[in-house]
Enzyme design. Structure first.
Site, PDB file in Angstrom:
ATOM      1  N   CYS A 113      36.637  49.538  25.522  1.00 13.27           N
ATOM      2  CA  CYS A 113      35.755  50.644  25.907  1.00 13.27           C
ATOM      3  C   CYS A 113      36.401  52.007  25.662  1.00 13.27           C
ATOM      4  CB  CYS A 113      35.366  50.513  27.379  1.00 13.27           C
ATOM      5  SG  CYS A 113      34.591  48.941  27.753  1.00 13.27           S
ATOM      6  N   HIS A 254      33.637  57.006  31.498  1.00 15.95           N
ATOM      7  CA  HIS A 254      33.100  55.750  30.975  1.00 15.95           C
ATOM      8  C   HIS A 254      32.062  55.202  31.954  1.00 15.95           C
ATOM      9  CE1 HIS A 254      32.709  51.906  29.212  1.00 15.95           C
ATOM     10  NE2 HIS A 254      33.495  51.262  30.048  1.00 15.95           N
ATOM     11  N   ASN A 284      26.977  49.086  30.742  1.00 18.19           N
ATOM     12  CA  ASN A 284      28.239  49.366  30.043  1.00 18.19           C
ATOM     13  C   ASN A 284      28.058  49.061  28.554  1.00 18.19           C
ATOM     14  OD1 ASN A 284      30.821  49.387  29.013  1.00 18.19           O
ATOM     15  ND2 ASN A 284      31.733  48.188  30.671  1.00 18.19           N
TER      16      ASN A 284
HETATM   17  O1  UT7 Z   1      34.461  48.784  30.799  1.00 11.22           O
HETATM   18  C1  UT7 Z   1      35.610  48.265  31.364  1.00 11.22           C
HETATM   19  C2  UT7 Z   1      35.314  46.907  31.760  1.00 11.22           C
HETATM   20  N1  UT7 Z   1      34.583  46.641  32.946  1.00 11.22           N
HETATM   21  C3  UT7 Z   1      34.741  47.177  34.182  1.00 11.22           C
HETATM   22  O2  UT7 Z   1      35.337  48.186  34.402  1.00 11.22           O
HETATM   23  C4  UT7 Z   1      34.123  46.402  35.284  1.00 11.22           C
HETATM   24  C5  UT7 Z   1      34.962  46.447  36.523  1.00 11.22           C
HETATM   25  N2  UT7 Z   1      34.455  45.617  37.605  1.00 11.22           N
HETATM   26  C6  UT7 Z   1      33.267  45.783  38.214  1.00 11.22           C
HETATM   27  O3  UT7 Z   1      32.482  46.638  37.861  1.00 11.22           O
HETATM   28  C7  UT7 Z   1      32.967  44.915  39.429  1.00 11.22           C
HETATM   29  O4  UT7 Z   1      34.124  44.202  39.776  1.00 11.22           O
HETATM   30  C8  UT7 Z   1      31.798  43.912  39.211  1.00 11.22           C
HETATM   31  C9  UT7 Z   1      30.477  44.684  39.208  1.00 11.22           C
HETATM   32  C10 UT7 Z   1      31.974  43.180  37.919  1.00 11.22           C
HETATM   33  C11 UT7 Z   1      31.738  42.924  40.358  1.00 11.22           C
HETATM   34  O5  UT7 Z   1      31.646  43.588  41.607  1.00 11.22           O
HETATM   35  P1  UT7 Z   1      32.583  43.167  42.820  1.00 11.22           P
HETATM   36  O6  UT7 Z   1      32.173  43.984  43.977  1.00 11.22           O
HETATM   37  O7  UT7 Z   1      34.005  43.294  42.356  1.00 11.22           O
HETATM   38  O8  UT7 Z   1      32.157  41.662  43.082  1.00 11.22           O
HETATM   39  P2  UT7 Z   1      33.032  40.317  42.957  1.00 11.22           P
HETATM   40  O9  UT7 Z   1      33.355  40.018  41.543  1.00 11.22           O
HETATM   41  O10 UT7 Z   1      34.186  40.413  43.924  1.00 11.22           O
HETATM   42  O11 UT7 Z   1      32.002  39.250  43.495  1.00 11.22           O
HETATM   43  C12 UT7 Z   1      31.496  39.290  44.848  1.00 11.22           C
HETATM   44  C13 UT7 Z   1      30.485  38.187  45.014  1.00 11.22           C
HETATM   45  C14 UT7 Z   1      30.990  36.815  44.536  1.00 11.22           C
HETATM   46  O12 UT7 Z   1      30.475  35.848  45.440  1.00 11.22           O
HETATM   47  P3  UT7 Z   1      31.419  35.230  46.584  1.00 11.22           P
HETATM   48  O13 UT7 Z   1      32.566  34.576  45.868  1.00 11.22           O
HETATM   49  O14 UT7 Z   1      31.839  36.380  47.430  1.00 11.22           O
HETATM   50  O15 UT7 Z   1      30.515  34.260  47.263  1.00 11.22           O
HETATM   51  C15 UT7 Z   1      30.318  36.623  43.203  1.00 11.22           C
HETATM   52  O16 UT7 Z   1      30.142  35.280  42.862  1.00 11.22           O
HETATM   53  O17 UT7 Z   1      29.313  38.466  44.225  1.00 11.22           O
HETATM   54  C16 UT7 Z   1      29.005  37.310  43.415  1.00 11.22           C
HETATM   55  N3  UT7 Z   1      28.365  37.781  42.193  1.00 11.22           N
HETATM   56  C17 UT7 Z   1      27.037  37.985  42.088  1.00 11.22           C
HETATM   57  N4  UT7 Z   1      26.034  37.827  42.967  1.00 11.22           N
HETATM   58  C18 UT7 Z   1      24.795  38.132  42.553  1.00 11.22           C
HETATM   59  C19 UT7 Z   1      28.964  38.101  41.014  1.00 11.22           C
HETATM   60  N5  UT7 Z   1      28.029  38.511  40.128  1.00 11.22           N
HETATM   61  C20 UT7 Z   1      26.830  38.436  40.779  1.00 11.22           C
HETATM   62  C21 UT7 Z   1      25.506  38.749  40.390  1.00 11.22           C
HETATM   63  N6  UT7 Z   1      24.528  38.596  41.314  1.00 11.22           N
HETATM   64  N7  UT7 Z   1      25.195  39.222  39.164  1.00 11.22           N
END
Ligand code: UT7
Length: 327
Positions: A113, A254, A284
């Site tokens: 990115c 970004h 993104n």
């Molecule tokens: O461009 C550079 C590259 N990308 C980034 O900079 C992205 C950086 N990361 C992020 O933006 C965030 O970490 C995400 C948006 C990807 C995820 O958010 P988060 O608050 O870090 O959530 P998480 O990965 O810790 O997941 C929390 C929960 C999990 O469930 P459990 O284990 O707590 O039961 C996931 O399985 O949310 C669940 N989950 C979802 N639930 C509904 C993950 N994706 C989804 C979804 N819908 N799409």
């Protein structure tokens, strides 16, 4: 001293919109989860016939038109992309041919990115050295082609699009790029990568069947790096130019996640009124993110001549980078 001045800008996103509600019919997710965790409401998805070089060429054509230059005046094309049309030849060479940029050298930059800002930094160095006068810098990605629409942790985040700027050599520093800073830290493949299709794991039936041609990401680990590195590289740029945070007229970060943008802005003491956000519309778009946002800021009148704009990005590598431009 020679400076690089932005004299043209353009962007392009495909027409087709994929909404959060539509994604709810594809994976186990909800509009509430996507909106509250990412700020994204919809993203653009390219139709089957569209390639990254098409997106890049549409954006570049607009940027060249605005610059007032002729196609023959462009001496270098640099495209930041991680979704090239093919492994080789480079997408820049394909764009060069599509637009008839007969006098240009052309190459791609793979910096996730951060690809557009890396390209901008390389272009600025070439211009400052006197080697090239008019450089086309592109950031374009078609992430839908490498996204697993069965993986809810990634498929809600990404979209397609790109943008481009034309830089020209300028002997006054009244307008132009004031600084660029690039950083890398290898060893984070497990956080963000696309493993197959290269020399490590050539494409086979097995790599296709096991989904190795899709983006793999550990989002919450990347989140922490993102906020810290984006803050650090912005502060580095502000310090380098002996500016104060209040001297920045517009911060264009970004567009990965509204929570990353807000957390970074808070750490930098930037009020959100000074931060450009369009992540809700496109998600993104990797290398496309910054030039699409810059172009929208410019076209909507939020970025005016003489404004000091700070851009920064983080991506696979890890790579992260910033630039300050007097517009
Ligand atoms: O461009 C550079 C590259 N990308 C980034 O900079 C992205 C950086 N990361 C992020 O933006 C965030 O970490 C995400 C948006 C990807 C995820 O958010 P988060 O608050 O870090 O959530 P998480 O990965 O810790 O997941 C929390 C929960 C999990 O469930 P459990 O284990 O707590 O039961 C996931 O399985 O949310 C669940 N989950 C979802 N639930 C509904 C993950 N994706 C989804 C979804 N819908 N799409």
């Amino acid at each position: 001293m020679i400076y690089s001045k932005v004299i043209g800008i353009g962007s392009f996103v495909p027409e087709k919109v994929l909404t959060n509600d539509e994604l709810c019919g594809m994976v186990d997710t909800s509009d509430e989860w996507i909106t509250s965790r990412t700020g994204i409401k919809e993203r653009r998805i390219a139709g089957a016939g569209l390639t990254t070089s098409d997106i890049a060429a549409y954006a570049a054509k607009k940027a060249i038109k605005l610059s007032g230059l002729n196609n023959n005046d462009i001496d270098l094309v640099i495209a930041g992309t991680i979704t090239p049309d093919m492994i080789f030849p480079s997408t820049s060479c394909i764009v060069q041919e599509k637009l008839g940029l007969k006098n240009a050298a052309a190459f791609d930059v793979s910096a996730g990115c951060s690809g557009f800002i890396y390209g901008l930094s390389i272009a600025d160095s070439f211009i400052k050295s006197g080697k090239y006068k008019n450089v086309l810098v592109i950031g374009a990605d078609l992430l839908s082609r490498i996204t697993d629409y069965n993986d809810r942790a990634t498929c809600v985040l990404f979209g397609d699009g790109g943008g481009a700027v034309v830089l020209t050599a300028n002997s006054e520093n009244s307008r132009g790029i004031l600084s660029t800073h690039m950083h890398s830290e290898g060893g984070h493949d497990s956080i963000l990568m696309l493993r197959a299709g290269g020399s490590l794991m050539p494409a086979t039936h097995k790599t296709v069947d096991s989904g190795e041609h899709y983006i793999k990401m550990k989002g919450s680990e990347l989140f922490k790096y993102a906020v810290n590195f984006l803050k650090d590289v912005a502060e580095e740029a502000i310090r380098f130019n002996a500016l104060k945070p209040e001297d920045i007229d517009l911060f264009v970060p970004h567009q990965a996640n509204i929570r990353i943008i807000e957390a970074t802005a808070k750490k930098l003491h930037f009020p959100m009124e000074k931060v450009f956000v369009n992540v809700e519309k496109y998600g993104n778009t990797s290398s496309g993110s910054i030039p699409i946002a810059l172009n929208e800021a410019y076209e909507s009148g939020r970025l005016k001549e003489g404004n000091i704009v700070l851009i920064d990005a983080i991506g696979a590598g890890l790579t992260w980078a910033s630039a300050i431009i007097r517009w």
